[in-house]
Design a protein around this motif. Structure first.
Motif, PDB file in Angstrom:
ATOM      1  N   LEU A 201     -10.569  42.277 -43.451  1.00  0.00           N
ATOM      2  CA  LEU A 201      -9.956  41.151 -44.160  1.00  0.00           C
ATOM      3  C   LEU A 201     -10.401  39.820 -43.563  1.00  0.00           C
ATOM      4  CD1 LEU A 201      -6.239  42.190 -44.822  1.00  0.00           C
ATOM      5  CD2 LEU A 201      -8.027  41.791 -46.529  1.00  0.00           C
ATOM      6  N   TRP A 206     -12.997  35.377 -49.184  1.00  0.00           N
ATOM      7  CA  TRP A 206     -11.866  35.107 -50.070  1.00  0.00           C
ATOM      8  C   TRP A 206     -10.532  35.168 -49.342  1.00  0.00           C
ATOM      9  CZ3 TRP A 206      -8.090  38.645 -50.291  1.00  0.00           C
ATOM     10  CH2 TRP A 206      -8.387  39.999 -50.111  1.00  0.00           C
ATOM     11  N   PHE A 207     -10.457  35.888 -48.240  1.00  0.00           N
ATOM     12  CA  PHE A 207      -9.196  36.010 -47.513  1.00  0.00           C
ATOM     13  C   PHE A 207      -8.776  34.653 -46.941  1.00  0.00           C
ATOM     14  CE2 PHE A 207      -6.681  37.122 -43.683  1.00  0.00           C
ATOM     15  CZ  PHE A 207      -5.672  37.836 -44.301  1.00  0.00           C
ATOM     16  N   THR A 210      -7.897  32.331 -49.821  1.00  0.00           N
ATOM     17  CA  THR A 210      -6.579  32.627 -50.401  1.00  0.00           C
ATOM     18  C   THR A 210      -5.468  32.071 -49.522  1.00  0.00           C
ATOM     19  OG1 THR A 210      -7.445  34.634 -51.436  1.00  0.00           O
ATOM     20  CG2 THR A 210      -5.059  34.478 -51.201  1.00  0.00           C
ATOM     21  N   GLU A 239     -12.412  32.800 -56.399  1.00  0.00           N
ATOM     22  CA  GLU A 239     -12.246  34.224 -56.085  1.00  0.00           C
ATOM     23  C   GLU A 239     -10.784  34.603 -55.899  1.00  0.00           C
ATOM     24  OE1 GLU A 239     -15.483  36.498 -53.676  1.00  0.00           O
ATOM     25  OE2 GLU A 239     -15.271  34.521 -52.749  1.00  0.00           O
ATOM     26  N   VAL A 240      -9.954  33.616 -55.622  1.00  0.00           N
ATOM     27  CA  VAL A 240      -8.529  33.891 -55.396  1.00  0.00           C
ATOM     28  C   VAL A 240      -7.919  34.583 -56.610  1.00  0.00           C
ATOM     29  CG1 VAL A 240      -6.280  32.855 -54.906  1.00  0.00           C
ATOM     30  CG2 VAL A 240      -8.341  31.950 -53.815  1.00  0.00           C
ATOM     31  N   GLU A 242      -8.955  36.900 -58.325  1.00  0.00           N
ATOM     32  CA  GLU A 242      -9.142  38.347 -58.271  1.00  0.00           C
ATOM     33  C   GLU A 242      -8.265  39.010 -57.213  1.00  0.00           C
ATOM     34  OE1 GLU A 242     -13.269  39.109 -57.713  1.00  0.00           O
ATOM     35  OE2 GLU A 242     -13.895  37.631 -59.223  1.00  0.00           O
ATOM     36  N   HIS A 243      -7.536  38.197 -56.454  1.00  0.00           N
ATOM     37  CA  HIS A 243      -6.748  38.743 -55.339  1.00  0.00           C
ATOM     38  C   HIS A 243      -5.327  38.163 -55.339  1.00  0.00           C
ATOM     39  CE1 HIS A 243     -10.456  40.458 -53.734  1.00  0.00           C
ATOM     40  NE2 HIS A 243     -11.020  39.283 -53.965  1.00  0.00           N
ATOM     41  N   ASP A 245      -2.614  39.680 -55.840  1.00  0.00           N
ATOM     42  CA  ASP A 245      -1.681  40.535 -55.116  1.00  0.00           C
ATOM     43  C   ASP A 245      -1.601  40.119 -53.653  1.00  0.00           C
ATOM     44  OD1 ASP A 245      -4.316  41.314 -54.761  1.00  0.00           O
ATOM     45  OD2 ASP A 245      -3.841  43.442 -54.543  1.00  0.00           O
ATOM     46  N   THR A 246      -2.760  39.804 -53.066  1.00  0.00           N
ATOM     47  CA  THR A 246      -2.779  39.327 -51.681  1.00  0.00           C
ATOM     48  C   THR A 246      -2.146  37.951 -51.569  1.00  0.00           C
ATOM     49  OG1 THR A 246      -4.790  40.597 -51.221  1.00  0.00           O
ATOM     50  CG2 THR A 246      -4.263  38.814 -49.695  1.00  0.00           C
ATOM     51  N   ARG A 301       4.734  40.159 -57.909  1.00  0.00           N
ATOM     52  CA  ARG A 301       3.639  41.050 -57.509  1.00  0.00           C
ATOM     53  C   ARG A 301       3.693  42.353 -58.296  1.00  0.00           C
ATOM     54  NH1 ARG A 301       1.229  44.731 -54.390  1.00  0.00           N
ATOM     55  NH2 ARG A 301      -0.349  44.111 -52.853  1.00  0.00           N
ATOM     56  N   THR A 310      -2.129  37.295 -65.499  1.00  0.00           N
ATOM     57  CA  THR A 310      -1.993  36.905 -64.089  1.00  0.00           C
ATOM     58  C   THR A 310      -1.649  35.434 -63.919  1.00  0.00           C
ATOM     59  OG1 THR A 310      -4.388  36.589 -63.988  1.00  0.00           O
ATOM     60  CG2 THR A 310      -3.548  38.722 -63.284  1.00  0.00           C
TER      61      THR A 310
END
Length: 322
Positions: A201, A206-207, A210, A239-240, A242-243, A245-246, A301, A310
């Motif tokens: 991660l 992207w981590f 985000t 890119e956020v 696509e994530h 959930d994170t 979530r 989303t």
């Protein structure tokens, strides 16, 4: 790879090392636990100790058998990965054919099925026969995050080795010692079940992005900035998107930090570089409101998993907590 190099999972280590010392090994093991909890690493350490020509319960890393394993060319070990979406019957048949001959040196052959829950019904039935009637000394290791998805007959004929999420503090120390950015480490160890998963991660662009976007959204909510603009420009066009959930996982950690501050537990906060902001915000609302915000983030979530729009899910959540 040896047992000592694997963080945590002491119960699994003891079980396997005691079996090696007593020379009482099962013909099949199920390594069950969450992704990143060290299942693959433990399988490698177990096989290394089994094949090692010098030691009984820990690989020396120096003998010929250990060196062959380290270079990935040991003839008595076969890894099987899913072929596409599943492990197919042809893969199990090929495995049976390869294991029809005796071991070259170690006396025992080992096969490892990664993501074993993805065995097709036909492949699982073929494997069951292999488990019950091995032609030569063979040990099988089935790695899975859902052992209950395996055939009951496979479960009953295998020894379970349970893996648990590694404590965040233990992972945090290791990652900080490796020189990773503390602000990313503190978040990653709360979202990952194991060291490898947390490390991965931290190293993905992207981590960090985000995390930065989440903090910007929380600042927007606390002030008068138009947070829907941030959603449009920094979430949905990056890119956020696509994530999400994170993103919601990170939001829940943010509200948990606010609760920690309210109760005087600043040493427990995750967003260590935002301590001043958290301290200013924590007492602007009753702690019960922060708890409710956490619950709403968890609900949002869940809605993401039901294929809801989303952007609408995120915007509605932000409007609700505002």
């Amino acid at each position: 790879m040896n047992f000592q190099s694997i963080p945590g999972q002491e119960r699994a280590k003891r079980l396997l090392q005691n079996s090696l010392k007593a020379d009482k090994l099962s013909h099949a093991y199920i390594f069950a636990g969450p992704l990143g909890s060290g299942r693959k690493e433990m399988a490698r350490a177990f096989v290394a100790a089994l094949f090692c020509s010098r030691n009984r319960d820990e690989a020396c890393g120096e003998c010929l058998e250990c060196r062959k394993l380290a270079h990935g060319n040991h003839p008595d070990l076969i890894w099987v990965e899913p072929d596409g979406a599943s492990i197919k019957i042809d893969q199990i048949r090929e495995l049976q054919q390869q294991f029809a001959y005796r071991s070259s040196t170690s006396g025992t052959k080992v096969y490892i099925l990664n993501e074993a829950e993805r065995l097709t019904v036909q492949a699982a039935n073929s494997l069951l026969k292999f488990l019950e009637e091995p032609q030569t000394p063979i040990i099988g290791i089935l790695i899975t995050d859902n052992g209950q998805a395996l055939l009951p007959t496979i479960q009953s004929r295998s020894q379970w080795v349970q893996f648990y999420p590694i404590p965040p503090e233990q992972m945090k120390k290791k990652l900080l010692d490796e020189g990773h950015a503390p602000e990313l480490v503190h978040v990653a160890v709360r979202l990952a079940a194991g060291l490898e998963a947390a490390r991965s991660l931290i190293q993905i662009n992207w981590f960090a992005e985000t995390r930065n976007v989440m903090i910007q959204l929380m600042k927007d909510l606390a002030g008068k900035q138009p947070f829907l603009v941030t959603v449009q420009t920094k979430v949905m066009k990056s890119e956020v998107a696509e994530h999400l959930d994170t993103l919601f996982d990170m939001i829940m950690l943010w509200y948990k930090d606010l609760i920690h501050v309210c109760y005087g537990s600043k040493s427990s906060i995750v967003y260590i570089d935002q301590e001043d902001l958290l301290s200013r915000l924590a007492f602007t609302r009753d702690v019960s409101i922060w708890v409710e915000c956490m619950e709403r983030a968890a609900e949002a979530r869940k809605r993401l998993r039901s294929n809801a729009n989303t952007q609408l899910v995120l915007e509605q959540f932000l409007i609700d907590v505002k």
